[in-house]
Design a protein around this motif. Sequence first.
Motif, PDB file in Angstrom:
ATOM      1  N   ARG A  50       0.868  -1.169   0.151  1.00  0.00           N
ATOM      2  CA  ARG A  50       0.026   0.216   0.047  1.00  0.00           C
ATOM      3  C   ARG A  50       0.927   1.138   0.026  1.00  0.00           C
ATOM      4  O   ARG A  50       0.582   2.376  -0.849  1.00  0.00           O
ATOM      5  N   ALA A  51       1.707   1.193   0.919  1.00  0.00           N
ATOM      6  CA  ALA A  51       2.938   2.445   0.972  1.00  0.00           C
ATOM      7  C   ALA A  51       3.494   2.568  -0.531  1.00  0.00           C
ATOM      8  O   ALA A  51       3.749   3.730  -0.985  1.00  0.00           O
ATOM      9  N   ALA A  52       3.820   1.666  -1.121  1.00  0.00           N
ATOM     10  CA  ALA A  52       4.346   1.708  -2.565  1.00  0.00           C
ATOM     11  C   ALA A  52       3.598   2.414  -3.445  1.00  0.00           C
ATOM     12  O   ALA A  52       4.084   2.600  -4.627  1.00  0.00           O
ATOM     13  N   ALA A  53       2.402   2.037  -3.127  1.00  0.00           N
ATOM     14  CA  ALA A  53       1.320   2.748  -4.251  1.00  0.00           C
ATOM     15  C   ALA A  53       0.592   4.033  -3.788  1.00  0.00           C
ATOM     16  O   ALA A  53      -0.205   4.402  -4.389  1.00  0.00           O
ATOM     17  N   THR A  54       1.277   4.443  -2.881  1.00  0.00           N
ATOM     18  CA  THR A  54       0.699   5.799  -2.250  1.00  0.00           C
ATOM     19  C   THR A  54       1.838   6.925  -2.520  1.00  0.00           C
ATOM     20  O   THR A  54       3.035   6.733  -2.234  1.00  0.00           O
ATOM     21  N   LYS A  55       1.142   8.088  -2.760  1.00  0.00           N
ATOM     22  CA  LYS A  55       2.198   9.117  -3.059  1.00  0.00           C
ATOM     23  C   LYS A  55       1.611  10.254  -2.481  1.00  0.00           C
ATOM     24  O   LYS A  55       0.306  10.329  -2.244  1.00  0.00           O
ATOM     25  N   ARG A  56       2.001  11.513  -2.025  1.00  0.00           N
ATOM     26  CA  ARG A  56       1.694  12.654  -1.466  1.00  0.00           C
ATOM     27  C   ARG A  56       1.037  13.648  -2.691  1.00  0.00           C
ATOM     28  O   ARG A  56       1.730  13.563  -3.540  1.00  0.00           O
ATOM     29  N   VAL A  57      -0.229  13.883  -2.287  1.00  0.00           N
ATOM     30  CA  VAL A  57      -0.729  14.840  -3.366  1.00  0.00           C
ATOM     31  C   VAL A  57      -1.070  16.222  -2.790  1.00  0.00           C
ATOM     32  O   VAL A  57      -1.757  15.971  -1.624  1.00  0.00           O
ATOM     33  N   GLN A  58      -0.637  17.331  -3.487  1.00  0.00           N
ATOM     34  CA  GLN A  58      -0.905  18.668  -3.006  1.00  0.00           C
ATOM     35  C   GLN A  58      -2.303  19.048  -3.234  1.00  0.00           C
ATOM     36  O   GLN A  58      -2.705  18.980  -4.315  1.00  0.00           O
ATOM     37  N   GLY A  62       0.947  24.270   0.255  1.00  0.00           N
ATOM     38  CA  GLY A  62       1.383  23.742   1.594  1.00  0.00           C
ATOM     39  C   GLY A  62       0.685  22.739   2.234  1.00  0.00           C
ATOM     40  O   GLY A  62       1.034  22.292   3.147  1.00  0.00           O
ATOM     41  N   VAL A  63      -0.289  22.181   1.483  1.00  0.00           N
ATOM     42  CA  VAL A  63      -0.821  20.947   2.327  1.00  0.00           C
ATOM     43  C   VAL A  63      -1.022  19.771   1.399  1.00  0.00           C
ATOM     44  O   VAL A  63      -1.445  19.931   0.243  1.00  0.00           O
ATOM     45  N   THR A  64      -0.617  18.619   1.615  1.00  0.00           N
ATOM     46  CA  THR A  64      -0.627  17.337   0.966  1.00  0.00           C
ATOM     47  C   THR A  64      -1.449  16.575   1.672  1.00  0.00           C
ATOM     48  O   THR A  64      -1.139  16.355   2.975  1.00  0.00           O
ATOM     49  N   ILE A  65      -1.796  15.664   1.060  1.00  0.00           N
ATOM     50  CA  ILE A  65      -2.412  14.419   1.733  1.00  0.00           C
ATOM     51  C   ILE A  65      -1.932  13.074   0.996  1.00  0.00           C
ATOM     52  O   ILE A  65      -1.684  13.087  -0.320  1.00  0.00           O
TER      53      ILE A  65
END
Length: 140
Positions: A50-58, A62-65
């Motif tokens: 799951r972590a490998a398929a997850t990225k942070r999106v702005q 200044g706020v990413t999820i």
Amino acid sequence: MSDLSAFYAQNAGTVTIEDFVVSTRFQDKDGSPLAWQLCGMTEAQNEEIRAAATKRVQVKKGVTIPETNPNEYMAKLVVASVAFPNLKDASLQESYGVRGAEDLLRKMLLPGEYSSLAEKVQQINGFDKDMNELVEDVKN
């Protein structure tokens, strides 16, 4: 009071390997469909996938999820669950003109075959039962 030792690692059931015919297009020398071997995984392995398929999106300045790509997650889950054929084999990937096990699966399987393989992988890994079904099983 229940016996806690039933939960010890050495007493837990082992993860089994199941044979599953993904497609009749892959046959042995006698013309019989070849079964793929599928195995389950631990939650720790699932979290890595799951972590490998997850990225942070702005979402705003200044706020990413974190956002998980469901297609990438499923492809990685399927690859991790396939014990045979070895999807990481360089010569198998080369025969399809791809690099990477996820791309190999997408290239070698028809959409319906990929879907049925993904469904079986989810079943093996316990994603096929919802919580209400599990509660009913425990009650009975």
